[in-house]
Design an enzyme around this catalytic site. Sequence first.
Site, PDB file in Angstrom:
ATOM      1  N   ASP A   1     -32.966 -64.191  19.743  1.00 15.36           N
ATOM      2  CA  ASP A   1     -32.262 -63.041  20.285  1.00 15.36           C
ATOM      3  C   ASP A   1     -32.602 -62.951  21.785  1.00 15.36           C
ATOM      4  OD1 ASP A   1     -31.408 -60.584  21.027  1.00 15.36           O
ATOM      5  OD2 ASP A   1     -32.737 -59.447  19.683  1.00 15.36           O
TER       6      ASP A   1
ATOM      7  N   LYS B   1     -19.900 -68.554  36.718  1.00 12.33           N
ATOM      8  CA  LYS B   1     -18.996 -67.477  37.058  1.00 12.33           C
ATOM      9  C   LYS B   1     -18.525 -66.778  35.788  1.00 12.33           C
ATOM     10  CE  LYS B   1     -14.676 -68.159  37.580  1.00 12.33           C
ATOM     11  NZ  LYS B   1     -13.308 -68.623  37.272  1.00 12.33           N
TER      12      LYS B   1
ATOM     13  N   ASP C   1     -19.932 -72.351  41.998  1.00 11.97           N
ATOM     14  CA  ASP C   1     -18.479 -72.306  42.192  1.00 11.97           C
ATOM     15  C   ASP C   1     -18.063 -73.769  42.163  1.00 11.97           C
ATOM     16  OD1 ASP C   1     -15.885 -72.521  43.397  1.00 11.97           O
ATOM     17  OD2 ASP C   1     -16.133 -70.466  44.094  1.00 11.97           O
ATOM     18  N   HIS C   2     -17.461 -74.200  41.059  1.00 12.19           N
ATOM     19  CA  HIS C   2     -17.306 -75.654  40.882  1.00 12.19           C
ATOM     20  C   HIS C   2     -16.365 -76.266  41.926  1.00 12.19           C
ATOM     21  CE1 HIS C   2     -13.614 -74.714  38.617  1.00 12.19           C
ATOM     22  NE2 HIS C   2     -13.276 -75.974  38.752  1.00 12.19           N
TER      23      HIS C   2
ATOM     24  N   LYS D   1     -16.301 -80.279  44.367  1.00 18.38           N
ATOM     25  CA  LYS D   1     -15.224 -81.278  44.422  1.00 18.38           C
ATOM     26  C   LYS D   1     -15.383 -82.122  45.684  1.00 18.38           C
ATOM     27  CE  LYS D   1     -11.875 -78.426  41.912  1.00 18.38           C
ATOM     28  NZ  LYS D   1     -11.427 -79.091  40.692  1.00 18.38           N
TER      29      LYS D   1
ATOM     30  N   GLU E   1      -1.594 -73.985  39.070  1.00 20.95           N
ATOM     31  CA  GLU E   1      -1.961 -74.556  37.770  1.00 20.95           C
ATOM     32  C   GLU E   1      -0.742 -74.582  36.875  1.00 20.95           C
ATOM     33  OE1 GLU E   1      -5.977 -73.787  36.136  1.00 20.95           O
ATOM     34  OE2 GLU E   1      -5.659 -71.856  37.092  1.00 20.95           O
TER      35      GLU E   1
ATOM     36  N   ASP F   1     -10.476 -64.456  38.597  1.00 16.69           N
ATOM     37  CA  ASP F   1     -10.634 -65.800  38.048  1.00 16.69           C
ATOM     38  C   ASP F   1     -10.577 -66.868  39.141  1.00 16.69           C
ATOM     39  OD1 ASP F   1     -10.874 -67.586  35.787  1.00 16.69           O
ATOM     40  OD2 ASP F   1      -8.779 -68.148  36.141  1.00 16.69           O
TER      41      ASP F   1
ATOM     42  N   HIS G   1     -12.932 -69.308  44.054  1.00 14.74           N
ATOM     43  CA  HIS G   1     -12.498 -70.636  44.503  1.00 14.74           C
ATOM     44  C   HIS G   1     -11.669 -70.578  45.796  1.00 14.74           C
ATOM     45  CE1 HIS G   1     -14.038 -71.600  40.655  1.00 14.74           C
ATOM     46  NE2 HIS G   1     -12.936 -71.440  39.949  1.00 14.74           N
TER      47      HIS G   1
ATOM     48  N   LYS H   1      -0.976 -69.248  37.343  1.00 18.33           N
ATOM     49  CA  LYS H   1      -0.907 -70.066  36.131  1.00 18.33           C
ATOM     50  C   LYS H   1       0.555 -70.305  35.773  1.00 18.33           C
ATOM     51  CE  LYS H   1      -5.390 -69.332  34.178  1.00 18.33           C
ATOM     52  NZ  LYS H   1      -6.042 -70.620  34.496  1.00 18.33           N
TER      53      LYS H   1
ATOM     54  N   LYS I   1       0.213 -78.906  38.548  1.00 16.59           N
ATOM     55  CA  LYS I   1      -1.169 -78.698  38.963  1.00 16.59           C
ATOM     56  C   LYS I   1      -1.338 -79.303  40.350  1.00 16.59           C
ATOM     57  CE  LYS I   1      -5.808 -78.510  38.361  1.00 16.59           C
ATOM     58  NZ  LYS I   1      -6.508 -77.242  38.208  1.00 16.59           N
TER      59      LYS I   1
HETATM   60  C1  BG6 Z   1     -11.828 -71.929  36.475  1.00 19.73           C
HETATM   61  C2  BG6 Z   1     -10.930 -70.837  35.979  1.00 19.73           C
HETATM   62  O1  BG6 Z   1     -12.875 -71.406  37.236  1.00 19.73           O
HETATM   63  O2  BG6 Z   1     -11.083 -72.815  37.278  1.00 19.73           O
HETATM   64  C3  BG6 Z   1      -9.759 -71.407  35.209  1.00 19.73           C
HETATM   65  O3  BG6 Z   1     -11.667 -69.956  35.156  1.00 19.73           O
HETATM   66  C4  BG6 Z   1      -9.058 -72.445  36.030  1.00 19.73           C
HETATM   67  O4  BG6 Z   1      -8.851 -70.381  34.826  1.00 19.73           O
HETATM   68  C5  BG6 Z   1     -10.037 -73.453  36.582  1.00 19.73           C
HETATM   69  O5  BG6 Z   1      -8.110 -73.091  35.206  1.00 19.73           O
HETATM   70  C6  BG6 Z   1      -9.372 -74.409  37.544  1.00 19.73           C
HETATM   71  O6  BG6 Z   1     -10.277 -75.415  37.908  1.00 19.73           O
HETATM   72  P1  BG6 Z   1      -9.800 -76.875  38.300  1.00 19.73           P
HETATM   73  O7  BG6 Z   1     -11.041 -77.592  38.663  1.00 19.73           O
HETATM   74  O8  BG6 Z   1      -9.111 -77.428  37.089  1.00 19.73           O
HETATM   75  O9  BG6 Z   1      -8.840 -76.694  39.438  1.00 19.73           O
END
Ligand code: BG6
Length: 493
Positions: free
Chosen positions: A88, A152, A181-182, A186, A220, A239, A244, A344, A349
């Site tokens: 827990d 996030k 923040d991915h 990149k 996207e 989001d 981003h 979206k 993409k």
């Molecule tokens: C995420 C979002 O952080 O980034 C998603 O929560 C989104 O909604 C995604 O689809 C997009 O990431 P990437 O790397 O595919 O552009």
Amino acid sequence: APEPATLVIFGVTGDLAKRKLLPAVFGLWQDGLLGSAFNIVGVGRQEMTDEAFKDFAIEALRSSKETDTPQPGALEKFRELLYYEFGDFAGDEVYDLVGRELDRAEEAHGGRKNALFYLSTPPSLFEPISAGLGRLGLADESEGWRRIVIEKPFGHDLKSARELNDALHRVWDESQVYRIDHYLGKETVQNLMAIRFGNAIFEPLWNRGYVDHVQITAAEDLGLEGRAGYYEEAGVVRDMLQNHLMQLFALTAMEAPAAFDADAIRDEKVKVLRAVKPIPRGRVKGVAVRGQYGPGTLYGDRVPGYQEEPNVKPGSATPTYVAVKLEVDNWRWQGVPFFLRTGKRLPKKVTEIAVVFKRPPLGIFPGGLERNVLAFRIQPDEGVSLKFSSKSPGQEMVLREVVMDFRYDAFGAQLESPYSRLLLDAMLGDATLFPREDEVDHAWQIVMGILSAWEGDSPADSPTADFPNYPAGTWGPDEADELIGPDRRWRRL
Ligand code: BG6
């Protein structure tokens, strides 16, 4: 390679860990980047034996598209590095068990008890886990370095982000906190800095004297993908825009850092975020546009609208598209608007940053003059292109637009996943690609007016009766064209 260390993943049975983190760790380990003295402790609320967890993790690696091809025997060896603890998260026991795992790792490998705690959990658990680690002394660095990675979303609004920062700082020093923040992981996003500051020809043009405007697009094609629980609360502003897109903006607009190090770069990002002209609630109408997709056609197939997605509330006012005009009140960018858009279920993409230059001062050729464009293709078809005008062959002096194109394929190397890069950096203690506390705070400040106008209680503030206002498979609501127009146009991508 980093020093011997243990990676502790909270929420290890979740989607993110399964699809991205475990494959990223495996790839780094297989490439020898994590050293030999390394292991992973998965932590969850679910009861599971070590053996069952090992099976789970290997199965996750086998089924993820992101897993590098395993060398013979690699999966079996990797399996031996995996352990599992459960409990827990509000209690003490689970953290005590994690502490014992660190002792065990130290006995096995020698060295210090270094640990990276990765919180891949729902945001409501960030605080309790951080506090639990703190209570049991696991944030204390006397026996080895200790770092915490926070996924996030970092807060739900400015207030909760500040509360989360305060809660973290009760336990950790800012230098121990790694907010993910991915997008910053990149390859092509990092290349923005390389191109800007590693060349002499771009930076002299990078200002109000030559730039007409900048467009940042993150389109996207995907819809909700079964994430209604999260997305209904978040919406596109939280989001994608707050994190981003703000990061892409900051890297495009910031001044050159004095050095390529974490604090110098983050200082410059904060400065430019602070220079963004505030968008108070009352000014939102002219500078931001929202949308929500309805049913439509994408790649020839009919797709449902947002409100038809599973678990979305009927009549939902959650936006899935946003376009915003940012003005930057500093010397470099006075009068140069930055247009950001993301949504979206757009036709494809594509993520791109386009710097659109001013027209030449005088037209001496027949026909109009086009604006030059320097475009960074973040994904897919990663590359950089420069569009300019050239004489079209023939008797007459007719100009046509042509493109000079650099493609990443030219390097012949595969681009690594952002998660591999960021995980390795966190293991090495390099925070350059992680947003600092004040960056996150300023990014929230920029979007708060928009959120409060759109989520306000007065119906005049929130006329979402027109939702859905763009069909899936189109480039968003018509108002977005008005936002950038009349003498500028969104790029057709
Ligand atoms: C995420 C979002 O952080 O980034 C998603 O929560 C989104 O909604 C995604 O689809 C997009 O990431 P990437 O790397 O595919 O552009």
